[in-house]
Scaffold this active site. Structure first.
Site, PDB file in Angstrom:
ATOM      1  N   HIS A  67     -15.492  -1.464  12.648  1.00 51.30           N
ATOM      2  CA  HIS A  67     -15.812  -2.429  13.708  1.00 51.30           C
ATOM      3  C   HIS A  67     -15.438  -1.828  15.061  1.00 51.30           C
ATOM      4  O   HIS A  67     -14.689  -2.444  15.828  1.00 51.30           O
ATOM      5  CB  HIS A  67     -15.080  -3.757  13.539  1.00 51.30           C
TER       6      HIS A  67
ATOM      7  N   HIS B  61     -26.294  -9.355   3.585  1.00 49.86           N
ATOM      8  CA  HIS B  61     -25.641  -9.489   4.900  1.00 49.86           C
ATOM      9  C   HIS B  61     -26.242  -8.393   5.776  1.00 49.86           C
ATOM     10  O   HIS B  61     -26.492  -7.290   5.290  1.00 49.86           O
ATOM     11  CB  HIS B  61     -24.141  -9.303   4.669  1.00 49.86           C
TER      12      HIS B  61
ATOM     13  N   ASP C  93     -22.927  -1.765   8.284  1.00 45.57           N
ATOM     14  CA  ASP C  93     -22.246  -1.039   7.209  1.00 45.57           C
ATOM     15  C   ASP C  93     -22.906  -1.283   5.850  1.00 45.57           C
ATOM     16  O   ASP C  93     -22.657  -0.546   4.895  1.00 45.57           O
ATOM     17  CB  ASP C  93     -20.741  -1.367   7.151  1.00 45.57           C
TER      18      ASP C  93
HETATM   19 FE1  FEO Z   1     -19.603  -7.677   7.588  1.00 46.45          FE
HETATM   20 FE2  FEO Z   1     -18.913  -5.152   5.548  1.00 46.45          FE
HETATM   21  O1  FEO Z   1     -19.855  -6.016   6.866  1.00 46.45           O
END
Ligand code: FEO
Length: 393
Positions: free
Chosen positions: A23, A79, A83
């Site tokens: 992040h 999602h 990543d």
């Molecule tokens: Fe919210 Fe592992 O991505």
């Protein structure tokens, strides 16, 4: 590297041993991470999630060694965060018409990031995809941790694919949670929860209870980061229910920054005061300018109460404290107590400002805090000890 989970499911993700920041700079991943992607080969072939963007070509090349990409009947994107979706562009160039099953919100997040007119099939909770001997059922899981998140349940095998839920940032040569060092596993599991999912505790609790009411047989939880929960997968569900319920241990964490050590001396004297009235309480002292912020947030998450210290500089508090308080506010913690302390030379506003910031962050503030001029002498240290005693009580 592919890893077989059972007759139908293969791990085709990426182990990122060198990841140290996630992040951006927000999350320190001291033990790396994994981006788990799962290939299901039944009568139909389905891919669940991909990997982070820098590994897109490697991922697709490895996948080609495993199967003919033309045999993929569906991609499930649980999602949209990069990543997990980072290799989608590289993959979809080879299979442009294959349907992508995802939530309506993921259509937004994926389109917003990649600007491609892919063959999206939006799904809702309870929608299913029959793939031959098995049926996949989709379960929307908004805010675990993005509005676009969903889980996927594979019947027959009893596997819950949980995306970010129940994950850990932990790179390993192993695939299963029961194969790795237990301390590493649980340290990374709670660190992950505290730093990613803590703000959404109520939603975590409600979603887990909703899933438990379905009474689905559960043999495995396959998250999209870290190790797979195979032996007693309920153990991580039980922990999540605990962590999501205003979690606190018998711990007080003192976080501070200091310019010339006066505030540090106050912190240490306050800690002595706490320990003098409560021998069982764990007291942790952390310097926010030196300790890692991911660790600080995890310790705050575990604490029943915190004390925040800063000297006054330019009529305010130090920037490392300001930064960590902003992150703590974002965690939306409830049921924790707090106070503040700090040294000053001239004007001394910091402690009052810290008290206000702690209130805004949702803490129950116990008093007006303690501020002391210049360097603490023996009498002032005694005041700190007394402050610590009263706070502990
Ligand atoms: Fe919210 Fe592992 O991505």
């Amino acid at each position: 590297m592919k890893k077989k989970i059972n007759e139908y499911v293969t791990w085709v993700g990426k182990t990122d041993w060198e990841l140290k920041k996630f992040h951006g700079d927000e999350f320190t991943t001291t033990q790396g991470s994994t981006y788990n992607s799962y290939l299901i080969q039944d009568e139909k072939t389905v891919l669940i999630d991909t990997v982070w963007l820098p590994y897109d070509r490697e991922f697709v090349n490895n996948l080609k060694k495993e199967i003919d990409l033309g045999k993929i009947d569906a991609v499930i994107m649980q999602h949209g965060e990069v990543d997990h979706s980072g290799a989608l562009t590289e993959l979809m160039e080879q299979i442009p018409n294959v349907p992508i099953y995802c939530t309506q919100n993921a259509v937004k997040s994926l389109t917003g990031q990649y600007h491609k007119n892919w063959n999206f099939v939006p799904v809702k909770t309870g929608d299913t995809l029959n793939i031959g001997k098995h049926t996949l059922t989709f379960i929307e899981a908004p805010m675990l941790h993005w509005p676009d998140t969903m889980f996927t349940y594979m019947d027959g095998e009893g596997i819950l694919f949980s995306n970010d839920g129940f994950g850990q940032h932990l790179a390993s040569e192993f695939l299963y949670a029961d194969e790795v060092n237990n301390c590493d596993l649980w340290k990374q599991a709670i660190t992950y929860y505290a730093n990613i999912l803590a703000p959404f505790g109520m939603m975590v609790k409600n979603k887990i209870n909703e899933i438990l009411k379905l009474n689905l047989p559960l043999t495995m939880i396959c998250p999209s980061h870290g190790l797979i929960w195979r032996k007693n997968p309920e153990q991580i569900i039980e922990k999540y229910l605990l962590w999501a319920d205003n979690y606190k241990e018998n711990q007080i964490t003192i976080i501070y920054d200091t310019m010339w050590n006066s505030t540090r001396k106050m912190a240490e004297a306050i800690a002595c005061g706490i320990q003098s009235v409560d021998k069982d309480v764990t007291v942790k002292i952390m310097n926010t300018a030196k300790d890692d912020k991911t660790d600080v947030l995890t310790e705050v998450f575990k604490s029943k109460a915190i004390l925040v210290g800063s000297p006054t500089v330019n009529n305010g508090y130090l920037y490392s404290i300001a930064g960590i308080l902003e992150m703590i506010k974002g965690m939306k913690l409830k049921g924790k107590k707090a106070s503040a302390f700090g040294s000053y030379g001239w004007s001394g506003e910091a402690v009052g400002q810290l008290i206000e910031s702690l209130k805004k962050a949702g803490f129950e503030v116990t008093d007006d805090g303690l501020k002391q001029p210049w360097t603490p002498d023996a009498e002032m240290k005694e005041q700190c000890i007394e402050f610590g005693r009263n706070f502990a009580k």
